[in-house]
Structures are given as C-alpha cells and as structure tokens.
Design a protein around this motif. Structure first.
Motif, PDB file in Angstrom:
ATOM      1  N   LEU A  56       0.827  -1.204   0.000  1.00 45.43           N
ATOM      2  CA  LEU A  56       0.000   0.000   0.000  1.00 45.43           C
ATOM      3  C   LEU A  56       0.862   1.255   0.000  1.00 45.43           C
ATOM      4  O   LEU A  56       0.531   2.249  -0.659  1.00 45.43           O
ATOM      5  CB  LEU A  56      -0.917  -0.005   1.226  1.00 45.43           C
ATOM      6  CG  LEU A  56      -2.007   1.075   1.279  1.00 45.43           C
ATOM      7  CD1 LEU A  56      -3.010   0.897   0.144  1.00 45.43           C
ATOM      8  CD2 LEU A  56      -2.730   1.048   2.620  1.00 45.43           C
ATOM      9  N   LEU A  57       1.975   1.212   0.706  1.00 47.45           N
ATOM     10  CA  LEU A  57       2.870   2.367   0.766  1.00 47.45           C
ATOM     11  C   LEU A  57       3.507   2.677  -0.585  1.00 47.45           C
ATOM     12  O   LEU A  57       3.954   3.806  -0.823  1.00 47.45           O
ATOM     13  CB  LEU A  57       3.963   2.128   1.815  1.00 47.45           C
ATOM     14  CG  LEU A  57       3.497   2.048   3.270  1.00 47.45           C
ATOM     15  CD1 LEU A  57       4.654   1.663   4.175  1.00 47.45           C
ATOM     16  CD2 LEU A  57       2.876   3.363   3.713  1.00 47.45           C
ATOM     17  N   ASP A  58       3.530   1.687  -1.478  1.00 48.31           N
ATOM     18  CA  ASP A  58       4.073   1.895  -2.827  1.00 48.31           C
ATOM     19  C   ASP A  58       3.022   2.406  -3.809  1.00 48.31           C
ATOM     20  O   ASP A  58       3.329   2.674  -4.964  1.00 48.31           O
ATOM     21  CB  ASP A  58       4.656   0.578  -3.377  1.00 48.31           C
ATOM     22  CG  ASP A  58       5.967   0.209  -2.703  1.00 48.31           C
ATOM     23  OD1 ASP A  58       6.692   1.129  -2.284  1.00 48.31           O
ATOM     24  OD2 ASP A  58       6.253  -1.003  -2.594  1.00 48.31           O
ATOM     25  N   THR A  59       1.790   2.532  -3.333  1.00 44.76           N
ATOM     26  CA  THR A  59       0.678   2.922  -4.209  1.00 44.76           C
ATOM     27  C   THR A  59       0.472   4.434  -4.170  1.00 44.76           C
ATOM     28  O   THR A  59       0.191   5.001  -3.107  1.00 44.76           O
ATOM     29  CB  THR A  59      -0.618   2.215  -3.759  1.00 44.76           C
ATOM     30  OG1 THR A  59      -0.401   0.803  -3.739  1.00 44.76           O
ATOM     31  CG2 THR A  59      -1.766   2.542  -4.698  1.00 44.76           C
ATOM     32  N   PRO A  60       0.602   5.123  -5.312  1.00 44.43           N
ATOM     33  CA  PRO A  60       0.443   6.586  -5.331  1.00 44.43           C
ATOM     34  C   PRO A  60      -0.917   7.061  -4.826  1.00 44.43           C
ATOM     35  O   PRO A  60      -1.029   8.167  -4.285  1.00 44.43           O
ATOM     36  CB  PRO A  60       0.635   6.931  -6.817  1.00 44.43           C
ATOM     37  CG  PRO A  60       1.438   5.805  -7.377  1.00 44.43           C
ATOM     38  CD  PRO A  60       0.986   4.587  -6.637  1.00 44.43           C
ATOM     39  N   ALA A  61      -1.950   6.237  -5.004  1.00 47.22           N
ATOM     40  CA  ALA A  61      -3.300   6.656  -4.617  1.00 47.22           C
ATOM     41  C   ALA A  61      -3.563   6.502  -3.128  1.00 47.22           C
ATOM     42  O   ALA A  61      -4.660   6.824  -2.651  1.00 47.22           O
ATOM     43  CB  ALA A  61      -4.343   5.855  -5.404  1.00 47.22           C
ATOM     44  N   ALA A  62      -2.584   6.002  -2.389  1.00 49.04           N
ATOM     45  CA  ALA A  62      -2.790   5.768  -0.960  1.00 49.04           C
ATOM     46  C   ALA A  62      -1.676   6.411  -0.134  1.00 49.04           C
ATOM     47  O   ALA A  62      -0.510   6.377  -0.522  1.00 49.04           O
ATOM     48  CB  ALA A  62      -2.836   4.264  -0.681  1.00 49.04           C
ATOM     49  N   LYS A  63      -2.043   6.991   0.984  1.00 52.62           N
ATOM     50  CA  LYS A  63      -1.085   7.581   1.915  1.00 52.62           C
ATOM     51  C   LYS A  63      -1.408   7.073   3.316  1.00 52.62           C
ATOM     52  O   LYS A  63      -2.583   6.994   3.704  1.00 52.62           O
ATOM     53  CB  LYS A  63      -1.164   9.112   1.902  1.00 52.62           C
ATOM     54  CG  LYS A  63      -0.900   9.741   0.536  1.00 52.62           C
ATOM     55  CD  LYS A  63       0.536   9.526   0.080  1.00 52.62           C
ATOM     56  CE  LYS A  63       0.781  10.180  -1.281  1.00 52.62           C
ATOM     57  NZ  LYS A  63       2.137   9.879  -1.802  1.00 52.62           N
ATOM     58  N   VAL A  64      -0.374   6.743   4.062  1.00 53.47           N
ATOM     59  CA  VAL A  64      -0.567   6.236   5.422  1.00 53.47           C
ATOM     60  C   VAL A  64       0.333   7.008   6.372  1.00 53.47           C
ATOM     61  O   VAL A  64       1.519   7.202   6.102  1.00 53.47           O
ATOM     62  CB  VAL A  64      -0.242   4.730   5.515  1.00 53.47           C
ATOM     63  CG1 VAL A  64      -0.476   4.235   6.946  1.00 53.47           C
ATOM     64  CG2 VAL A  64      -1.077   3.933   4.524  1.00 53.47           C
ATOM     65  N   ARG A  65      -0.250   7.437   7.489  1.00 53.43           N
ATOM     66  CA  ARG A  65       0.524   8.127   8.518  1.00 53.43           C
ATOM     67  C   ARG A  65       0.337   7.437   9.862  1.00 53.43           C
ATOM     68  O   ARG A  65      -0.650   6.716  10.084  1.00 53.43           O
ATOM     69  CB  ARG A  65       0.105   9.592   8.626  1.00 53.43           C
ATOM     70  CG  ARG A  65       0.492  10.434   7.405  1.00 53.43           C
ATOM     71  CD  ARG A  65       0.173  11.901   7.622  1.00 53.43           C
ATOM     72  NE  ARG A  65       0.605  12.709   6.484  1.00 53.43           N
ATOM     73  CZ  ARG A  65       0.492  14.037   6.415  1.00 53.43           C
ATOM     74  NH1 ARG A  65      -0.037  14.703   7.451  1.00 53.43           N
ATOM     75  NH2 ARG A  65       0.899  14.696   5.356  1.00 53.43           N
ATOM     76  N   VAL A  66       1.282   7.682  10.752  1.00 54.26           N
ATOM     77  CA  VAL A  66       1.229   7.096  12.083  1.00 54.26           C
ATOM     78  C   VAL A  66       1.224   8.227  13.111  1.00 54.26           C
ATOM     79  O   VAL A  66       1.890   9.248  12.937  1.00 54.26           O
ATOM     80  CB  VAL A  66       2.410   6.132  12.317  1.00 54.26           C
ATOM     81  CG1 VAL A  66       3.736   6.866  12.222  1.00 54.26           C
ATOM     82  CG2 VAL A  66       2.279   5.425  13.661  1.00 54.26           C
ATOM     83  N   ARG A  67       0.471   8.017  14.182  1.00 53.01           N
ATOM     84  CA  ARG A  67       0.303   9.055  15.214  1.00 53.01           C
ATOM     85  C   ARG A  67       0.734   8.500  16.566  1.00 53.01           C
ATOM     86  O   ARG A  67       0.327   7.399  16.950  1.00 53.01           O
ATOM     87  CB  ARG A  67      -1.162   9.491  15.256  1.00 53.01           C
ATOM     88  CG  ARG A  67      -1.477  10.638  16.195  1.00 53.01           C
ATOM     89  CD  ARG A  67      -2.928  11.070  15.999  1.00 53.01           C
ATOM     90  NE  ARG A  67      -3.233  12.269  16.770  1.00 53.01           N
ATOM     91  CZ  ARG A  67      -3.725  12.251  18.008  1.00 53.01           C
ATOM     92  NH1 ARG A  67      -3.957  11.087  18.613  1.00 53.01           N
ATOM     93  NH2 ARG A  67      -3.993  13.377  18.640  1.00 53.01           N
ATOM     94  N   ASP A  68       1.520   9.270  17.286  1.00 53.46           N
ATOM     95  CA  ASP A  68       1.971   8.824  18.600  1.00 53.46           C
ATOM     96  C   ASP A  68       0.858   8.884  19.638  1.00 53.46           C
ATOM     97  O   ASP A  68       0.819   8.092  20.569  1.00 53.46           O
ATOM     98  CB  ASP A  68       3.165   9.657  19.066  1.00 53.46           C
ATOM     99  CG  ASP A  68       4.425   9.330  18.274  1.00 53.46           C
ATOM    100  OD1 ASP A  68       4.607   8.154  17.925  1.00 53.46           O
ATOM    101  OD2 ASP A  68       5.214  10.257  17.992  1.00 53.46           O
ATOM    102  N   GLY A  69      -0.052   9.823  19.466  1.00 57.85           N
ATOM    103  CA  GLY A  69      -1.150   9.946  20.415  1.00 57.85           C
ATOM    104  C   GLY A  69      -2.178   8.848  20.245  1.00 57.85           C
ATOM    105  O   GLY A  69      -2.199   8.114  19.257  1.00 57.85           O
ATOM    106  N   GLU A  70      -3.066   8.751  21.224  1.00 61.31           N
ATOM    107  CA  GLU A  70      -4.099   7.711  21.217  1.00 61.31           C
ATOM    108  C   GLU A  70      -5.142   7.961  20.132  1.00 61.31           C
ATOM    109  O   GLU A  70      -5.517   9.098  19.849  1.00 61.31           O
ATOM    110  CB  GLU A  70      -4.783   7.650  22.583  1.00 61.31           C
ATOM    111  CG  GLU A  70      -5.832   6.569  22.701  1.00 61.31           C
ATOM    112  CD  GLU A  70      -6.549   6.580  24.039  1.00 61.31           C
ATOM    113  OE1 GLU A  70      -7.324   5.658  24.302  1.00 61.31           O
ATOM    114  OE2 GLU A  70      -6.321   7.537  24.814  1.00 61.31           O
ATOM    115  N   ILE A  71      -5.615   6.889  19.520  1.00 56.55           N
ATOM    116  CA  ILE A  71      -6.762   6.925  18.622  1.00 56.55           C
ATOM    117  C   ILE A  71      -7.757   5.909  19.175  1.00 56.55           C
ATOM    118  O   ILE A  71      -7.597   4.703  18.994  1.00 56.55           O
ATOM    119  CB  ILE A  71      -6.378   6.571  17.169  1.00 56.55           C
ATOM    120  CG1 ILE A  71      -5.337   7.557  16.635  1.00 56.55           C
ATOM    121  CG2 ILE A  71      -7.624   6.573  16.272  1.00 56.55           C
ATOM    122  CD1 ILE A  71      -4.881   7.271  15.212  1.00 56.55           C
ATOM    123  N   PRO A  72      -8.772   6.355  19.884  1.00 57.39           N
ATOM    124  CA  PRO A  72      -9.656   5.429  20.612  1.00 57.39           C
ATOM    125  C   PRO A  72     -10.718   4.741  19.767  1.00 57.39           C
ATOM    126  O   PRO A  72     -11.417   3.857  20.258  1.00 57.39           O
ATOM    127  CB  PRO A  72     -10.308   6.337  21.653  1.00 57.39           C
ATOM    128  CG  PRO A  72     -10.329   7.678  21.003  1.00 57.39           C
ATOM    129  CD  PRO A  72      -9.083   7.760  20.169  1.00 57.39           C
TER     130      PRO A  72
END
Length: 264
Positions: A191-207
């Motif tokens: 997925l990270l190699d796909t131009p149509a998709a972007k993924v990010r990571v967050r240090d804070g909580e996501i409940p």
C-alpha cells in the motif's frame, strides 16, 4: 411532578393516543381521516378526542380537529422522548462498546444507523459490512487504533488498481502490531508503494476504529479485550462532519510511516 408523570403515562399507555396527537399536530384531520389512519374503532377514537379536548390539546376546526398550541408543546416533548427511547433501544446492546467520550456527536444522530453484530452463523458480520462498503467506495479515510486485515486487503487491491484513493492515520501501537504479522506487513508495504494511498502514524491515542467511505461513516466496536462486538454505520450529515474533521486533526498531527519500523 406527579401530575406531569400521570399525563405522560396517559399518552404512553396508548399507541392510538400518540398516533392521533401526532397527526393532529401536522395538520387538520376529520374523525374519518383519523379512523382510517389509526385503525382505531369509533368508540376508541371518540374517547381519545374527548380526552384531548378536555385537556385543551386539540380543538374543532372546519369539521375536523387540529392541535392547539399546548397540544403542539406536549407532542413535541413527548415525541422527542419517544424517539430518544427508540434510539436508546437500538443502541443499548452495543453502547458499552462505544467510546462515547471520544465520540463528538449526539447519539440521536444515530437514529437511522445500521448496527451489525456477530452471530453464530455470521461471526464476521461486522467486518463483512465494512468490506462491502469499501468495495464500492471511491474515496476512503481511515483513523484507527488497529489495522483490520480485511479492510487493508480491499483498500490495497483497489488503490493499486486505481479504483480508490485512500488516506489512513493509525496509532503507533497499530503499526507495532503490523511489524509482528507477516501478512499485514506485506499488505501495508504494498500500500505504501501505491500513489493513490497515503498512510501516517500518530503517537497519540486513537480510541476509535473509523472508516469514512465516500459519504458513509463506519465504526468497528470492540470490547476491552479487543474482541469484535459490533459495527455501526451511517450517512448522517453530522456524523460524517465529525468523522471528517476528526480525521483531519489526526492527519495533521501524524507523520508518514517509516518503513524501517515495519521490520523488527
């Protein structure tokens, strides 16, 4: 208080009384109109109309009946309560799994939501529901504390094929779990190699685990042990606005995934 409660009970104990008052608030009706609409007998309807007139909730008008100002006041309050109790009844089996502190929207907005729960024959029904939504969506936004293998697979396949654009924000804990799962890691890496998709990571909580697919907001609900208990989805405008704005806030406070973190 006692008098008010007795009046609430007076209405609550008869669906015909509620139906008649509801119709007379909307517009004038003749007695025949009301009989056809409610299915109540003439004797029952007569008693209801007399009781309402005695309370000054309705008045005669042009051969029919219409609600008075106080009748409208009573109907507004009672019908609001009735709607709330109907929504509460729908949400009661799953409310313990809703992180309501993080859910920035009035629960009444879930009036027409679709609730999907696992069953003996369909234990994966909540996940199947979101996969069905993803298979036709053109734009997807996700924020979650975990990666769902089924969702990740569909998003990766459709984004790679140019059928979907995708943005996702995940917690650091979710990314750590991917590093321990070969299948998930390969999917995310692709997925990270796909131009149509972007993924990010967050240090804070996501409940929450929320997917916004075109105009539909879908939430997977788990218990404290991480066991999937239900899903809820709706296209209600206020819920969609909340989910879109929340995604934006998480996205702005997240950073792109470092591929080195996918390998332990």
């Amino acid at each position: 208080m006692e008098s008010a409660l007795s009046e609430i009970e007076f209405l609550a104990l008869s669906s015909n009384r509620v139906a008649v008052l509801r119709r007379l608030v909307r517009e004038r009706h003749t007695r025949t109109d009301l009989a056809v609409a409610t299915g109540a007998s003439q004797a029952t309807l007569g008693r209801i109309l007399r009781d309402f007139e005695d309370r000054s909730w309705i008045r005669r008008a042009e051969g029919g009946y219409v609600a008075t100002a106080t009748g409208e006041l009573v109907a507004d309050g009672f019908l609001d309560l009735l709607e709330i109790m109907e929504i509460e009844g729908e949400l009661r089996p799953i409310v313990r799994y809703l992180p309501t502190d993080a859910l920035g929207v009035d629960l009444r907005r879930f009036k027409d939501a679709t609730i999907t729960v696992p069953s003996g024959t369909k234990p994966n029904a909540p996940v199947k529901r979101v996969l069905d939504i993803l298979r036709t969506a053109e734009s997807v936004r996700v924020f979650s504390h975990a990666f769902n293998e089924g969702s990740l697979t569909v998003i990766e396949e459709r984004a790679s094929a140019g059928e979907m654009t995708s943005r996702g924000v995940f917690s650091r804990r979710a990314l750590d779990a991917v590093a321990d799962d070969d299948g998930l890691r390969r999917r995310l890496d692709s997925l990270l190699d796909t131009p149509a998709a972007k993924v990010r990571v967050r240090d804070g909580e996501i409940p929450l685990a929320v997917t916004v697919a075109d105009g539909v907001v879908h939430m997977l609900l788990r218990d404290t042990n991480g066991v999937l208990q239900a899903s809820v989805d709706t296209d209600e405008t206020a819920v969609r606005t909340w989910a879109t704005e929340t995604f934006g806030e998480y996205w702005e406070t997240a950073e792109p995934v470092d591929r080195d973190e996918l390998v332990h």
